[in-house]
Design a protein around this motif. Sequence first.
Motif, PDB file in Angstrom:
ATOM      1  N   ASP A 358    -104.451 -70.542 -91.541  1.00 31.73           N
ATOM      2  CA  ASP A 358    -103.339 -69.626 -91.292  1.00 31.73           C
ATOM      3  C   ASP A 358    -103.758 -68.175 -91.504  1.00 31.73           C
ATOM      4  OD1 ASP A 358    -100.339 -69.315 -90.871  1.00 31.73           O
ATOM      5  OD2 ASP A 358    -100.563 -68.337 -92.809  1.00 31.73           O
ATOM      6  N   HIS A 359    -104.628 -67.942 -92.482  1.00 29.30           N
ATOM      7  CA  HIS A 359    -105.031 -66.572 -92.829  1.00 29.30           C
ATOM      8  C   HIS A 359    -106.224 -66.078 -92.008  1.00 29.30           C
ATOM      9  CE1 HIS A 359    -105.277 -63.045 -95.474  1.00 29.30           C
ATOM     10  NE2 HIS A 359    -106.586 -63.236 -95.516  1.00 29.30           N
ATOM     11  N   PHE A 360    -107.255 -66.916 -91.876  1.00 29.57           N
ATOM     12  CA  PHE A 360    -108.491 -66.495 -91.222  1.00 29.57           C
ATOM     13  C   PHE A 360    -108.590 -66.935 -89.763  1.00 29.57           C
ATOM     14  CE2 PHE A 360    -109.659 -66.820 -95.754  1.00 29.57           C
ATOM     15  CZ  PHE A 360    -110.174 -65.546 -95.969  1.00 29.57           C
ATOM     16  N   GLY A 361    -107.795 -67.943 -89.392  1.00 24.89           N
ATOM     17  CA  GLY A 361    -107.889 -68.499 -88.047  1.00 24.89           C
ATOM     18  C   GLY A 361    -108.871 -69.662 -87.992  1.00 24.89           C
ATOM     19  N   GLU A 362    -108.847 -70.365 -86.861  1.00 25.50           N
ATOM     20  CA  GLU A 362    -109.758 -71.484 -86.649  1.00 25.50           C
ATOM     21  C   GLU A 362    -111.185 -70.957 -86.495  1.00 25.50           C
ATOM     22  OE1 GLU A 362    -108.976 -74.640 -86.616  1.00 25.50           O
ATOM     23  OE2 GLU A 362    -106.825 -74.784 -86.205  1.00 25.50           O
ATOM     24  N   GLY A 363    -112.164 -71.807 -86.787  1.00 27.50           N
ATOM     25  CA  GLY A 363    -113.544 -71.397 -86.583  1.00 27.50           C
ATOM     26  C   GLY A 363    -114.485 -72.035 -87.574  1.00 27.50           C
ATOM     27  N   VAL A 364    -115.756 -71.633 -87.500  1.00 27.55           N
ATOM     28  CA  VAL A 364    -116.776 -72.244 -88.337  1.00 27.55           C
ATOM     29  C   VAL A 364    -116.764 -71.705 -89.764  1.00 27.55           C
ATOM     30  CG1 VAL A 364    -118.314 -72.721 -86.408  1.00 27.55           C
ATOM     31  CG2 VAL A 364    -118.502 -70.533 -87.607  1.00 27.55           C
ATOM     32  N   LEU A 365    -116.040 -70.610 -89.993  1.00 30.58           N
ATOM     33  CA  LEU A 365    -116.017 -69.998 -91.317  1.00 30.58           C
ATOM     34  C   LEU A 365    -115.708 -71.011 -92.413  1.00 30.58           C
ATOM     35  CD1 LEU A 365    -115.691 -67.703 -93.474  1.00 30.58           C
ATOM     36  CD2 LEU A 365    -113.328 -67.529 -92.704  1.00 30.58           C
ATOM     37  N   ILE A 366    -114.675 -71.811 -92.219  1.00 29.10           N
ATOM     38  CA  ILE A 366    -114.214 -72.703 -93.274  1.00 29.10           C
ATOM     39  C   ILE A 366    -115.246 -73.794 -93.553  1.00 29.10           C
ATOM     40  CG2 ILE A 366    -112.412 -74.367 -93.890  1.00 29.10           C
ATOM     41  CD1 ILE A 366    -110.454 -72.528 -92.339  1.00 29.10           C
ATOM     42  N   GLU A 367    -115.855 -74.321 -92.492  1.00 30.04           N
ATOM     43  CA  GLU A 367    -116.877 -75.351 -92.695  1.00 30.04           C
ATOM     44  C   GLU A 367    -118.069 -74.788 -93.467  1.00 30.04           C
ATOM     45  OE1 GLU A 367    -116.274 -78.455 -91.982  1.00 30.04           O
ATOM     46  OE2 GLU A 367    -114.341 -77.858 -91.115  1.00 30.04           O
ATOM     47  N   GLU A 368    -118.547 -73.623 -93.071  1.00 27.45           N
ATOM     48  CA  GLU A 368    -119.677 -72.995 -93.768  1.00 27.45           C
ATOM     49  C   GLU A 368    -119.304 -72.642 -95.203  1.00 27.45           C
ATOM     50  OE1 GLU A 368    -121.667 -69.784 -91.828  1.00 27.45           O
ATOM     51  OE2 GLU A 368    -121.375 -70.653 -89.835  1.00 27.45           O
ATOM     52  N   LEU A 369    -118.108 -72.128 -95.373  1.00 32.12           N
ATOM     53  CA  LEU A 369    -117.648 -71.729 -96.704  1.00 32.12           C
ATOM     54  C   LEU A 369    -117.682 -72.909 -97.664  1.00 32.12           C
ATOM     55  CD1 LEU A 369    -116.178 -69.643 -98.606  1.00 32.12           C
ATOM     56  CD2 LEU A 369    -114.046 -70.651 -97.748  1.00 32.12           C
ATOM     57  N   PHE A 370    -117.159 -74.051 -97.245  1.00 34.93           N
ATOM     58  CA  PHE A 370    -117.060 -75.178 -98.171  1.00 34.93           C
ATOM     59  C   PHE A 370    -118.387 -75.909 -98.352  1.00 34.93           C
ATOM     60  CE2 PHE A 370    -112.546 -74.388 -97.829  1.00 34.93           C
ATOM     61  CZ  PHE A 370    -112.130 -74.657 -99.118  1.00 34.93           C
ATOM     62  N   GLU A 371    -119.274 -75.821 -97.403  1.00 29.55           N
ATOM     63  CA  GLU A 371    -120.634 -76.316 -97.643  1.00 29.55           C
ATOM     64  C   GLU A 371    -121.286 -75.505 -98.757  1.00 29.55           C
ATOM     65  OE1 GLU A 371    -123.429 -76.966 -94.539  1.00 29.55           O
ATOM     66  OE2 GLU A 371    -121.921 -77.750 -93.155  1.00 29.55           O
ATOM     67  N   LEU A 372    -121.153 -74.192 -98.663  1.00 31.76           N
ATOM     68  CA  LEU A 372    -121.690 -73.297 -99.686  1.00 31.76           C
ATOM     69  C   LEU A 372    -120.993 -73.529-101.026  1.00 31.76           C
ATOM     70  CD1 LEU A 372    -123.414 -70.860-100.571  1.00 31.76           C
ATOM     71  CD2 LEU A 372    -121.639 -69.364 -99.583  1.00 31.76           C
ATOM     72  N   TYR A 373    -119.685 -73.675-100.982  1.00 23.64           N
ATOM     73  CA  TYR A 373    -118.894 -73.908-102.201  1.00 23.64           C
ATOM     74  C   TYR A 373    -119.346 -75.180-102.912  1.00 23.64           C
ATOM     75  CZ  TYR A 373    -114.587 -74.530-105.000  1.00 23.64           C
ATOM     76  OH  TYR A 373    -113.668 -74.705-106.008  1.00 23.64           O
ATOM     77  N   GLY A 374    -119.570 -76.242-102.153  1.00 27.85           N
ATOM     78  CA  GLY A 374    -120.022 -77.494-102.746  1.00 27.85           C
ATOM     79  C   GLY A 374    -121.372 -77.346-103.422  1.00 27.85           C
ATOM     80  N   ASP A 375    -122.280 -76.617-102.782  1.00 26.05           N
ATOM     81  CA  ASP A 375    -123.600 -76.389-103.379  1.00 26.05           C
ATOM     82  C   ASP A 375    -123.485 -75.583-104.668  1.00 26.05           C
ATOM     83  OD1 ASP A 375    -124.777 -77.769-101.294  1.00 26.05           O
ATOM     84  OD2 ASP A 375    -125.288 -75.964-100.155  1.00 26.05           O
ATOM     85  N   LEU A 376    -122.628 -74.556-104.652  1.00 24.54           N
ATOM     86  CA  LEU A 376    -122.444 -73.731-105.846  1.00 24.54           C
ATOM     87  C   LEU A 376    -121.831 -74.536-106.993  1.00 24.54           C
ATOM     88  CD1 LEU A 376    -121.133 -70.389-104.281  1.00 24.54           C
ATOM     89  CD2 LEU A 376    -123.347 -70.747-105.391  1.00 24.54           C
TER      90      LEU A 376
END
Length: 399
Positions: A358-376
């Motif tokens: 709703d805030h950022f829109g559809e796209g690869v951002l969320i997938e990349e973000l949570f891959e990084l988040y999981g690693d962190l």
Amino acid sequence: MVAFAALLYIITYHVKGQTTKGLFREEQREESLNMPSSDSAAMDVVKAFHMKEGVGETSYAQNSSLQMRVVDLMKHITLSTIADLYIARTPPHLAIADLGCSSGPNSLSLIKEIIESVDEACRRLDRPPPEFTVSLNDLPANDFNSMFLSLPEFYKKLNRGSQSVFIAGVPGSFYGRLFPSNSLDFIHSSLSVHWLSQVPKDLFDENGKCINKGNIYISPTSPPSVAKAYEKQFEEDFNLFLRLRSVELALGGRMVLIMAGRGSRDSWGNGITFLWDVLAQAFSIMVSLGKVEEEKVNRYKTHFYTPCVEEIKEAVEREGSFVMDKWEMFSTSEMLRRVDGRDTARSIKAIQESMMVDHFGEGVLIEELFELYGDLLQEKMQEAKFECFNMVVVLRKTA
């Protein structure tokens, strides 16, 4: 074959003009919370917020086992409360509601145990079991369909038949009226009441600028006014929640609330804060890589709050319709530490994805973000020092 006449999908609308206990004013307030704001940072929680739908790999149904373990830790209190309520009144019919039922198996699993707990009390008393009306409530965007598709299996496991347990879906915010006056005997809400009606408006100054840059929740680097903004929003929301439920719950009825909490009024360094802090770090890395605008990230905040028990007690005393029969705080720190960080990230993604889209829109951002988040999370979880608490509160309506 399951009798689907037992499945009542009821779409309820708020009845305007209620005056009991000032509800007309509160309904007007609830409407105003959900109206689009002139502040561009505002998000329409009622329309946008829902757990990830379906039963696929990324769904909430497949990524909510940690939540179920938290509920299992406290369910003995829920089950003893409903059994005691039945034994005290032995009614031929019990009306119960699960507020914030979400999708997936967790809600119906607990409902099954609630019914079985009452049935066991009936056997001890040598009485016929009561009929049940079960209302499953969540926001309108919730995936009720997947819940209803699981009902045949639910009735099969219950081994009680579908003619004595009537299940209804009730879409709507629990910060508004949901049920007729005095119509419920028992209310349960698991890991839902810590979600606020909106992102606190005071997180932005008079010019619409964020006062909590670099964070998406209360953090050690947040100015004191940030915690005050969240405290104020929770106080308003929980007071309203209690007033509304006091009208819907019958005299002597019980309400069991399970929510994320914190150990004391001044303790902010808890496990939940840690999870939001690491997500903010993942966002910061995405900004540094040019994947997302910094200003866009600064305007993304979570509508979440972990109260301490003192805040709950004060709100209950202030509202005046309930007494607190029991409360207990459970440490879930080790439970959280034992979970793989990437699994925790998938769980939080299933919760937050709808608001992020709703805030950022559809796209690869969320997938990349949570891959990084999981690693962190995987990297930081074991070395992090935090205490994670969940609390259960049992309220009884006395006025």
